[in-house]
Each structure stands twice: as structure tokens, then as C-alpha cells.
Design a protein around this motif. Structure first.
Motif, PDB file in Angstrom:
ATOM      1  N   SER A   1      -6.745  -0.207  -5.862  1.00  0.00           N
ATOM      2  CA  SER A   1      -7.261   0.675  -4.814  1.00  0.00           C
ATOM      3  C   SER A   1      -7.120  -0.011  -3.453  1.00  0.00           C
ATOM      4  O   SER A   1      -6.936  -1.243  -3.382  1.00  0.00           O
ATOM      5  CB  SER A   1      -8.730   0.996  -5.076  1.00  0.00           C
ATOM      6  N   PRO A   2      -7.200   0.756  -2.363  1.00  0.00           N
ATOM      7  CA  PRO A   2      -7.119   0.141  -1.027  1.00  0.00           C
ATOM      8  C   PRO A   2      -8.173  -0.953  -0.824  1.00  0.00           C
ATOM      9  O   PRO A   2      -7.871  -1.995  -0.225  1.00  0.00           O
ATOM     10  CB  PRO A   2      -7.345   1.326  -0.095  1.00  0.00           C
TER      11      PRO A   2
ATOM     12  N   ASN B   1      -0.269   1.307  -6.046  1.00  0.00           N
ATOM     13  CA  ASN B   1      -1.439   2.161  -5.843  1.00  0.00           C
ATOM     14  C   ASN B   1      -2.047   2.659  -7.149  1.00  0.00           C
ATOM     15  O   ASN B   1      -3.255   2.890  -7.228  1.00  0.00           O
ATOM     16  CB  ASN B   1      -1.058   3.365  -4.966  1.00  0.00           C
TER      17      ASN B   1
ATOM     18  N   SER C   1       0.820  -1.222   0.000  1.00  0.00           N
ATOM     19  CA  SER C   1       0.000   0.000   0.000  1.00  0.00           C
ATOM     20  C   SER C   1       0.849   1.264   0.000  1.00  0.00           C
ATOM     21  O   SER C   1       0.360   2.351  -0.307  1.00  0.00           O
ATOM     22  CB  SER C   1      -0.922   0.006   1.226  1.00  0.00           C
ATOM     23  N   GLU C   2       2.123   1.105   0.350  1.00  0.00           N
ATOM     24  CA  GLU C   2       3.031   2.256   0.364  1.00  0.00           C
ATOM     25  C   GLU C   2       3.819   2.380  -0.939  1.00  0.00           C
ATOM     26  O   GLU C   2       4.678   3.273  -1.064  1.00  0.00           O
ATOM     27  CB  GLU C   2       4.006   2.105   1.548  1.00  0.00           C
TER      28      GLU C   2
ATOM     29  N   ASP D   1       3.953   3.223  -4.860  1.00  0.00           N
ATOM     30  CA  ASP D   1       3.206   3.945  -5.888  1.00  0.00           C
ATOM     31  C   ASP D   1       2.889   3.039  -7.079  1.00  0.00           C
ATOM     32  O   ASP D   1       1.821   3.160  -7.705  1.00  0.00           O
ATOM     33  CB  ASP D   1       4.015   5.154  -6.374  1.00  0.00           C
TER      34      ASP D   1
END
Length: 451
Positions: free
Chosen positions: A418-419, A414, A408-409, A411
């Protein structure tokens, strides 16, 4: 085997079938069938066959077992002294009838056919055991089809599966075992009657008629020709039982590993005095697995002996045939014992869902790395996704944090996930592939068998 160990490795009913007393009873049954069928085709007088059949009803009680044991060692097989004793017993009732005991047969005819009768009765019991094991596995596959656990390859955590899938695979193995038993019966459950060299010359032109009637009387398959020296039937039977034990051994290996203290996902059923240690009060040992694995360890050596016994000399073997007398009973007994213990565990297995959940989480999400990789592969290609997730796994391990947090950290992740999508990917129950369809297929096959 010692009676002290028999309860650990064998099963009582099958052990009884291969007892000395049972063997002689089968041999008497074969001698009676021989006399009756020879009378039917007028090779011997009907009156003689009638007397032989009547005397046979109580002959077992008149056999001197101690004398037979000594005489067998001198004669080279049990049939020679047995026929002498049986003939003497008939002679006490009717001297003329005693002349026709064992008419035209050879020792191997009686021993082989008696062994086939033993094997047939033992196979019936083993088949019932398999059917029960199959039903239990099907029931457990249904019950635990949604119980997610970690799948393991090379003894390492791999991807999520369900306990029901494990049971379904075991059920499918039992089904194949049952199919093998059915397929081989007509080939292996065959009468043996050939006389001295397989020609039945002693019966003149009635040899084939006697063989057909003899097989029919015993409800065995009629052989195309004598098989004194061709032991593929015995080898096929032994091989099938060896496969069955191998399958139970695989199952025992699985559940014993799942019982390890650090894993603790399933347990063998408990009972007073079961699985303890003579020195460590806390122990809960997989004793059923030990018995099954011991059988799986022992049987290949016995099977090798049976296989080697196929290479025989001419019309009657020297030593090779004799080796079967030691191997075949033990193979049957070990198979029945392994099935009995396996079925007990599968039916009464204690399942620990909390431990399964704990073990799913113990890698901090690493077990879902492939799921993330495949989700990213549709965006950036499989190889690029593999390299990206592999880098994330190494970073998560080095930083001792959950893989989902590491991803999640990033790029590169991401921009594509999506989360909420990432959260969904990290749910083990969402990455089970076609496991449920496989379970359905196994259950459907079972319904077809019961129809």
C-alpha cells in the motif's frame, strides 16, 4: 627522527622512553639488578653490589655520550663500551667493587632486558591511550546511536547505518587491542640473562637462582630458558602494536573520506593553524588523518624487518638482532603518535547531521531498493522481487525520478504494498537491522570492563 617531524608523527612521553639517555638509564638499572641479585645468592660480595648500586644513582651524569657513540660503532653494540665506562665509574669509587660489574653476563643480556623495560613502560602509556580511546568511542557510540547516515561499500552508497554504529565498531576494535595487550604481557615482558651462549656457565651452579632473582628484582617474567636467538616475544609485541596502528589507520581512512567536500559529514576538530593550505585559503585538510595514515603506511615495513629478524643463526645472531634496535623504538613511537591523534579526533569530531541527511537522499531513494525487495520477497519470492526492483531502479535513473514514485506507478508493486507501507519502507531509520542491538552489546561489554 628530525625534531621538526616528531610532533607530527610521535608522542613525547613514548619518544622520551626510547631516547639515548633513557636507554642508558635502563641499562644501568639492569646492571644494578644483576649485581644485587648475584649478591643475594652469594655469587658476588654484598659490599660490591652495594657500591655498584650507590654509584649507579649518579652514573648517568658521568657517562661520556660522545665517546660512547663512537665506541659503539667500533664495538658492534652499545653495551660493550657502556660496561667499560660504567666499570670505570665504579672503579673511581671502589676498585674491588668494579671487578664485579657485569659479572657473568653478556652484552645481549643487558641490551635485551633494558629494551624489555623500555617496552614495558611504553606499553603502559599505550595501554592508557587505548583505554581513553575506548572510553571516548563508547561515549560517542551512545551519543550518536540514532544518527542515521549512509553506509558505504566499495566506496559506493549501500544501506543506512548510524554514526553510533561506526563508533561502536571502533570501540570494539579498541577493546580487542586492549585484550591483546593484556594477553601478551606475561609472555613478552621477560628477563634475559644467559651469558655467552645462554648456559650461564660463568655462574657455576647458581645460574638458575640468579635468573629467578634477577627477573623478580625487575618485576619481569622468569624465562624457561635463554631466548637470545628466539625473537618471537619481540615479534609478538611489534605485531600487536602494528595491529593497533592498523585499526587507527582504518578509522582515519573513514573520517578523512567523510571530510571530502562532496560528502562533508564529519570534520576533524579545528584549531588556529590546523589543516590549512599554503596557497588555498578555503582548505580544511584532515591533517590528523594524514599523520595516522602515514604511520599505518610506515609500520608494515618496520614489522617486516622485525619478522625477518626472527631467522637467526645459532645462539647469537649476526645483524638480525641488531635490526630490532632501529625498528622497535619507531614502531612504539608511531603507535603512540597514531593513538594520540586518533583519540583527539574521536573525542572532538565535528558532526554534520544535515550533510548526512542530504547524502541519504541524493540517490532519489535507490539506497532503499533492498528494503523494497525484501518486503516484496515475502509475496513473490526473492529472485522475482530482485528483478522487479532492479527494473524499477533502472527506470527511475533513466527518468530522473525518485524510486518511490517509480514503484508507486507499478501495478506489480501496488498489488502487494500500500502507499503507506511504501512510505514506511523508504524511511532509512526503519531499515537498520540489528544495529541497535550491536551497539547495546558493545556498551554492555564496556560496562563489564569497568565493573
Amino acid at each position: 627522527m628530525s625534531q621538526l617531524y616528531a610532533s607530527l608523527f610521535y608522542q613525547p612521553e613514548v619518544t622520551d622512553i626510547f631516547s639515548d639517555r633513557a636507554l642508558l638509564n635502563y641499562m644501568i638499572q639492569v646492571e644494578v639488578a644483576l649485581a644485587k641479585t648475584q649478591a643475594q645468592v652469594e655469587v658476588i660480595p654484598i659490599s660490591a653490589a652495594t657500591i655498584i648500586e650507590q654509584v649507579a644513582k649518579n652514573a648517568l651524569e658521568a657517562i661520556d655520550f660522545d665517546d660512547l657513540a663512537v665506541a659503539s660503532g667500533l664495538a658492534g653494540n652499545i653495551a660493550i663500551p657502556f660496561v667499560k665506562q660504567f666499570t670505570a665509574i665504579v672503579k673511581q669509587q671502589d676498585q674491588d667493587a668494579s671487578r664485579y660489574v657485569h659479572w657473568g653476563a653478556t652484552s645481549q643480556d643487558i641490551i635485551d632486558t633494558a629494551m624489555i623495560l623500555q617496552c614495558r613502560d611504553a606499553l603502559l602509556l599505550i595501554e592508557k591511550q587505548l583505554q581513553f580511546a575506548y572510553r571516548i568511542s563508547i561515549k560517542q557510540a551512545q551519543q550518536y546511536r540514532n544518527q542515521v547516515m549512509i553506509g558505504r561499500t566499495w566506496l559506493q552508497q549501500a544501506l543506512p547505518i548510524t554514526l553510533g554504529h561506526k563508533f561502536a565498531r571502533w570501540a570494539a576494535a579498541f577493546k580487542r587491542d586492549l585484550d591483546r595487550l593484556q594477553a601478551m604481557k606475561s609472555r613478552v615482558l621477560t628477563a634475559q640473562l644467559g651469558g655467552a651462549v645462554g648456559s650461564l656457565a660463568s655462574l657455576g651452579n647458581q645460574g638458575s637462582a640468579v635468573v629467578q632473582a634477577f627477573a623478580a628484582e625487575l618485576n619481569l617474567t622468569v624465562p624457561e630458558c635463554t631466548w637470545h636467538g628466539e625473537r618471537d616475544r619481540i615479534t609478538e609485541m611489534a605485531a600487536t602494536l602494528t595491529i593497533i596502528v592498523g585499526n587507527t589507520g582504518k578509522m582515519a581512512k573513514d573520517w578523512s573520506l567523510l571530510m571530502q567536500t562532496e560528502i562533508a559529514e564529519v570534520y576533524e576538530p579545528t584549531a588556529k593553524g590546523r589543516g590549512g593550505s599554503s596557497t588555498m585559503p578555503h582548505k580544511r585538510n584532515p591533517v590528523a588523518a594524514a599523520s595516522v595514515l602515514a604511520a599505518a603506511n610506515r609500520i608494515p615495513a618496520l614489522m617486516a624487518s622485525v619478522y625477518q629478524s626472527m631467522v637467526q643463526e645459532h645462539e647469537r645472531a649476526l645483524g638480525a638482532w641488531h635490526a630490532e634496535w632501529l625498528a622497535i623504538p619507531e614502531i612504539f613511537q608511531l603507535c603512540a603518535g597514531a593513538l594520540e591523534r586518533t583519540t583527539d579526533v574521536l573525542e572532538n569530531m565535528q558532526v554534520n547531521p544535515d550533510a548526512m541527511q542530504r547524502n541519504l537522499e541524493c540517490t532519489n531513494g535507490l539506497i532503499m531498493a533492498e528494503a523494497v525487495m525484501m518486503a516484496l520477497a515475502t509475496k513473490i519470492g526473492r529472485l522475482n522481487a530482485h528483478q522487479l526492483v532492479e527494473q524499477a531502479c533502472q527506470q527511475a535513473v533513466n527518468q530522473q525520478q525518485h524510486l518511490k514514485i517509480t514503484l508507486s506507478e507499478m501495478d506489480e508493486v501496488n498489488v502487494h504494498l500500500s502507499p503507506s507501507e511504501l512510505n514506511e519502507i523508504f524511511k532509512p531509520e526503519t531499515y537498520l537491522g540489528n544495529i541497535q542491538l550491536q551497539i547495546d552489546a558493545v556498551l554492555k561489554a564496556a560496562q563489564g570492563d569497568s565493573a
